[in-house]
Design a protein around this motif. Structure first.
Motif, PDB file in Angstrom:
ATOM      1  N   THR A 161      20.895   7.206  57.116  1.00  0.00           N
ATOM      2  CA  THR A 161      21.379   7.184  55.736  1.00  0.00           C
ATOM      3  C   THR A 161      22.435   6.099  55.557  1.00  0.00           C
ATOM      4  O   THR A 161      23.291   5.908  56.415  1.00  0.00           O
ATOM      5  CB  THR A 161      21.985   8.552  55.364  1.00  0.00           C
TER       6      THR A 161
ATOM      7  N   ALA B 283      25.583   5.350  54.110  1.00  0.00           N
ATOM      8  CA  ALA B 283      26.674   6.171  53.591  1.00  0.00           C
ATOM      9  C   ALA B 283      27.626   5.358  52.733  1.00  0.00           C
ATOM     10  O   ALA B 283      27.932   4.204  53.033  1.00  0.00           O
ATOM     11  CB  ALA B 283      27.437   6.809  54.748  1.00  0.00           C
TER      12      ALA B 283
ATOM     13  N   THR C  40      31.474   5.018  51.175  1.00  0.00           N
ATOM     14  CA  THR C  40      32.833   5.407  51.514  1.00  0.00           C
ATOM     15  C   THR C  40      33.774   4.903  50.426  1.00  0.00           C
ATOM     16  O   THR C  40      33.446   3.945  49.720  1.00  0.00           O
ATOM     17  CB  THR C  40      33.264   4.789  52.864  1.00  0.00           C
TER      18      THR C  40
ATOM     19  N   PRO D  38      34.871   9.072  51.311  1.00  0.00           N
ATOM     20  CA  PRO D  38      34.218  10.322  50.939  1.00  0.00           C
ATOM     21  C   PRO D  38      34.528  10.688  49.485  1.00  0.00           C
ATOM     22  O   PRO D  38      35.659  10.561  49.024  1.00  0.00           O
ATOM     23  CB  PRO D  38      34.839  11.336  51.910  1.00  0.00           C
TER      24      PRO D  38
ATOM     25  N   GLN E 248      30.343   8.523  44.569  1.00  0.00           N
ATOM     26  CA  GLN E 248      28.940   8.766  44.251  1.00  0.00           C
ATOM     27  C   GLN E 248      28.483   7.813  43.159  1.00  0.00           C
ATOM     28  O   GLN E 248      29.277   7.387  42.307  1.00  0.00           O
ATOM     29  CB  GLN E 248      28.740  10.208  43.771  1.00  0.00           C
TER      30      GLN E 248
END
Length: 279
Positions: free
Chosen positions: A51, A53, A55, A57, A60
């Motif tokens: 995946t 990812a 960053t 966290p 989106q």
């Protein structure tokens, strides 16, 4: 997690640019014959085995500028924790509070809207990553010598670009080829190679991959820098309709000049059937 890692912690993957092209040509070359032409560029980038990812966290695709700023606030709060633990209450603590607040404010002030007027971004390698008059904007996060750019269209996050230094001591690689080789190893397969095409807003070579949600591009920026671009595949598939206003052709003739040229032209000759008639 350290702030430096949070800023540029995207996955890196890809077979070296030179390695990809040379391997493909050698494999296609018959023994004792002439070298075969390089294979055609695939229509789609390969799908990674891992995946891609985003960053830090919490980030989106589709987030608004306010939502992204809130995620960056949290990231900065976490990055400052070690410094707060090492600082005694008092003047130094208040100075640290002011420094943190300024970093958060600077990120919000970094917003640039691509409206009617040209911006200084046009003179940077980011030219071609955005358009004007299509409700697009950009925010910049500068930390620990690195930069991350957040791109929005209709106030929805759809692209992130990280800039990384290259060199003998760089974790990304000593040059573009070695950086892309590391990416290929991380993603589990070689990427698609795309040459520069200024007409399409691509000013350097690129190697790209994708997963179910994100398109990843490793962009060549010369001998000492590479850029990693992450793009939302949903937005990417609708980009043509989201950008109804197109840039004017710099080589086109000005309408007023074209009109003057038409006026200076000689009038067309009369039709043959009227040429012999007497008044």
């Amino acid at each position: 997690m350290k702030a430096k890692r949070l800023l540029g912690a995207g996955l890196a993957v890809g077979l070296g640019l030179a390695a990809i092209t040379s391997t493909a040509v050698v494999a296609a070359q018959p023994k004792g014959g002439k070298a075969a032409a390089a294979p055609a560029r695939p229509a789609e980038p390969p799908t990674t085995k891992k995946t891609i990812a985003l960053t830090p966290p919490g980030i989106q695709w589709g987030m608004s500028t306010k939502q992204v700023a809130a995620v960056i606030d949290k990231m900065l709060d976490e990055a400052y924790v070690p410094r707060y633990k090492a600082t005694s209450p008092g003047v130094k603590m208040r100075a640290l509070d002011a420094e943190l607040a300024e970093e958060k404010s600077a990120f919000r002030r970094s917003r640039i809207d691509f409206g009617k007027l040209p911006t200084g971004i046009d003179a940077t390698p980011l030219k071609g990553e955005y358009t004007y008059l299509n409700k697009e904007s950009m925010m910049t996060l500068s930390r620990e010598g690195g930069k991350r750019y957040f791109f929005f269209i209709q106030d929805k996050l759809w692209k992130i670009i990280d800039e990384h230094a290259l060199g003998e001591k760089s974790p990304r690689g000593k040059d573009y080829t070695s950086a892309v080789t590391k990416l290929a190893t991380a993603f589990g397969l070689p990427g698609r190679v795309t040459p520069p095409d200024p007409d399409k807003g691509r000013y350097g070579s690129e190697v790209d991959w994708k997963d179910a949600a994100t398109h990843f591009r490793a962009i060549e920026r010369g001998d000492t820098e590479i850029a990693f671009a992450y793009e939302d595949l949903v937005t990417l598939s609708s980009l043509e309709s989201l950008r109804p206003n197109k840039a004017a052709d710099a080589n086109a003739i000005d309408p007023s000049v074209a009109s003057a040229i038409r006026k200076d032209e000689a009038p067309p000759a009369p039709p043959p059937e009227q040429a012999g008639k007497k008044k």
